[in-house]
Design an enzyme around this catalytic site. Sequence first.
Site, PDB file in Angstrom:
ATOM      1  N   LEU A   1      16.934   9.566 -13.856  1.00  0.00           N
ATOM      2  CA  LEU A   1      18.422   9.734 -14.951  1.00  0.00           C
ATOM      3  C   LEU A   1      18.946  11.134 -15.142  1.00  0.00           C
ATOM      4  O   LEU A   1      18.184  11.651 -14.452  1.00  0.00           O
ATOM      5  CB  LEU A   1      17.665   9.626 -16.389  1.00  0.00           C
ATOM      6  CG  LEU A   1      16.441   8.280 -16.745  1.00  0.00           C
ATOM      7  CD1 LEU A   1      15.810   8.362 -17.579  1.00  0.00           C
ATOM      8  CD2 LEU A   1      17.890   7.397 -17.118  1.00  0.00           C
TER       9      LEU A   1
ATOM     10  N   LYS B   1      31.496   5.131 -19.680  1.00  0.00           N
ATOM     11  CA  LYS B   1      31.655   5.141 -18.261  1.00  0.00           C
ATOM     12  C   LYS B   1      31.438   3.932 -17.004  1.00  0.00           C
ATOM     13  O   LYS B   1      32.769   4.188 -16.160  1.00  0.00           O
ATOM     14  CB  LYS B   1      30.388   5.981 -17.547  1.00  0.00           C
ATOM     15  CG  LYS B   1      30.202   6.230 -15.876  1.00  0.00           C
ATOM     16  CD  LYS B   1      30.513   6.774 -15.215  1.00  0.00           C
ATOM     17  CE  LYS B   1      30.115   7.118 -13.835  1.00  0.00           C
ATOM     18  NZ  LYS B   1      29.825   6.091 -13.067  1.00  0.00           N
ATOM     19  N   ASP B   2      30.777   2.905 -17.287  1.00  0.00           N
ATOM     20  CA  ASP B   2      31.283   1.366 -17.381  1.00  0.00           C
ATOM     21  C   ASP B   2      31.790   0.495 -17.979  1.00  0.00           C
ATOM     22  O   ASP B   2      31.346   0.080 -18.572  1.00  0.00           O
ATOM     23  CB  ASP B   2      29.074   0.833 -16.884  1.00  0.00           C
ATOM     24  CG  ASP B   2      29.192   2.049 -15.557  1.00  0.00           C
ATOM     25  OD1 ASP B   2      29.089   1.656 -14.818  1.00  0.00           O
ATOM     26  OD2 ASP B   2      27.838   3.106 -16.498  1.00  0.00           O
TER      27      ASP B   2
ATOM     28  N   MET C   1      18.537   2.381 -15.484  1.00  0.00           N
ATOM     29  CA  MET C   1      18.237   1.826 -13.986  1.00  0.00           C
ATOM     30  C   MET C   1      17.468   3.362 -13.772  1.00  0.00           C
ATOM     31  O   MET C   1      16.910   3.071 -12.705  1.00  0.00           O
ATOM     32  CB  MET C   1      18.818   1.571 -12.612  1.00  0.00           C
ATOM     33  CG  MET C   1      19.283   0.249 -13.477  1.00  0.00           C
ATOM     34  SD  MET C   1      20.548  -0.521 -11.926  1.00  0.00           S
ATOM     35  CE  MET C   1      21.590   0.285 -11.703  1.00  0.00           C
TER      36      MET C   1
ATOM     37  N   HIS D   1      22.383   9.973 -18.953  1.00  0.00           N
ATOM     38  CA  HIS D   1      21.537   8.412 -20.203  1.00  0.00           C
ATOM     39  C   HIS D   1      21.204   9.449 -21.319  1.00  0.00           C
ATOM     40  O   HIS D   1      20.318   9.144 -22.433  1.00  0.00           O
ATOM     41  CB  HIS D   1      20.918   8.730 -19.191  1.00  0.00           C
ATOM     42  CG  HIS D   1      21.010   7.914 -18.068  1.00  0.00           C
ATOM     43  ND1 HIS D   1      21.071   8.392 -16.651  1.00  0.00           N
ATOM     44  CD2 HIS D   1      21.385   6.376 -17.179  1.00  0.00           C
ATOM     45  CE1 HIS D   1      21.197   7.403 -15.567  1.00  0.00           C
ATOM     46  NE2 HIS D   1      21.383   6.252 -16.244  1.00  0.00           N
TER      47      HIS D   1
HETATM   48  P1  AMP Z   1      22.563   2.850 -15.088  1.00  0.00           P
HETATM   49  O1  AMP Z   1      21.421   3.255 -15.375  1.00  0.00           O
HETATM   50  O2  AMP Z   1      23.049   3.726 -14.106  1.00  0.00           O
HETATM   51  O3  AMP Z   1      22.638   1.747 -15.350  1.00  0.00           O
HETATM   52  O4  AMP Z   1      23.150   3.648 -16.863  1.00  0.00           O
HETATM   53  C1  AMP Z   1      22.861   3.251 -18.253  1.00  0.00           C
HETATM   54  C2  AMP Z   1      23.774   3.484 -18.952  1.00  0.00           C
HETATM   55  O5  AMP Z   1      23.443   4.940 -18.715  1.00  0.00           O
HETATM   56  C3  AMP Z   1      24.825   2.525 -18.522  1.00  0.00           C
HETATM   57  O6  AMP Z   1      25.049   2.231 -20.112  1.00  0.00           O
HETATM   58  C4  AMP Z   1      25.471   3.643 -18.439  1.00  0.00           C
HETATM   59  O7  AMP Z   1      27.347   3.031 -18.766  1.00  0.00           O
HETATM   60  C5  AMP Z   1      25.227   5.092 -18.982  1.00  0.00           C
HETATM   61  N1  AMP Z   1      25.360   6.417 -18.098  1.00  0.00           N
HETATM   62  C6  AMP Z   1      25.768   6.190 -16.915  1.00  0.00           C
HETATM   63  N2  AMP Z   1      26.371   7.129 -16.079  1.00  0.00           N
HETATM   64  C7  AMP Z   1      26.969   7.613 -17.306  1.00  0.00           C
HETATM   65  C8  AMP Z   1      27.509   9.069 -18.194  1.00  0.00           C
HETATM   66  N3  AMP Z   1      28.562   9.997 -17.133  1.00  0.00           N
HETATM   67  N4  AMP Z   1      28.180   9.578 -19.184  1.00  0.00           N
HETATM   68  C9  AMP Z   1      27.726   8.182 -20.283  1.00  0.00           C
HETATM   69  N5  AMP Z   1      26.956   7.452 -20.336  1.00  0.00           N
HETATM   70  C10 AMP Z   1      26.794   7.126 -18.682  1.00  0.00           C
END
Ligand code: AMP
Length: 282
Positions: free
Chosen positions: A33, A149-150, A30, A37
């Site tokens: 970054l 993380k998720d 989303m 990410h």
């Molecule tokens: P988001 O932009 O929050 O939807 O996250 C995109 C992807 O990045 C998802 O697969 C999250 O689980 C991963 N992500 C977010 N934060 C972290 C983190 N701190 N370490 C590893 N992966 C992450």
Amino acid sequence: MKLFTAKSHLRNYLADTGGLSQSIGFVPTMGALHQGHISLTKQCVSENEVSVVSIFVNPTQFNNPNDLTKYPRTLQQDLELLEASGCHVVFAPENSEIYPEPDSRVFDFNGLDTAMEGAFRPGHFNGVAQVVSKLFEIVQPDKAYFGQKDFQQLSIIKYINANYLKHLNIDIIACPTIRESDGLAMSSRNVRLSPQHRVASVAISQILFETQRLALHGSPVEQILQYAANAFEEQKLLKLEYFEIVDNKTLRPVSDFLLNTSHTACVAAYAGDVRLIDNISL
Ligand code: AMP
């Protein structure tokens, strides 16, 4: 690095560059970054011939409209980070490109959404499933990368991939959580923390690390839950939403450690009006 906003242009490009013969890796995000990410992106780049990162703040997964409005958007900076990480293709569509008409699909997650995020964010995972299924159909990757993380999201994505999107034959790759040097899990929402809440939020990971230590030393679940409840009670700047120890397969909270079962401690807490989640494998 190529930037596409139209799904038809992205599809044509992937087909023209030999998308069928080259392996395609995909990282859905989303935006806003951070190094979490970027670690997914680097792994994707190292394991595939073509790597695609999407940046799309998906409105259907926000149960709280305020959270959607306040979600950070930093496209220019994101593009620079992605270019430096070796990413080949960015897909940053408008809402109308992903949802030309409202998506009324309702997914069944076989109970994986009963607890935790599913309980506190009604409709959240259905929105995640809507967008991920659309993005998977557009990109048609060989591998897709998601962060631990998720934790609950990862489990639900594996489930829909196996049960709704089997025809696409995508491998879901789980990637470790990247943390700040003080332990706070990186999150796009961290930039919204006030300086005081930023300091206080370190307690979330500290409590998880202590939970892991207690579990390794044989403390029973009930005692660990009591420890976590007391520790959060002491954190006046944090408001605990849930702290659960769950069975990794069912994502149901357990009251005793089960034999031959892996467990994860999962937490959601507010630091001011910023909702943070984290987890640790026990
Ligand atoms: P988001 O932009 O929050 O939807 O996250 C995109 C992807 O990045 C998802 O697969 C999250 O689980 C991963 N992500 C977010 N934060 C972290 C983190 N701190 N370490 C590893 N992966 C992450």
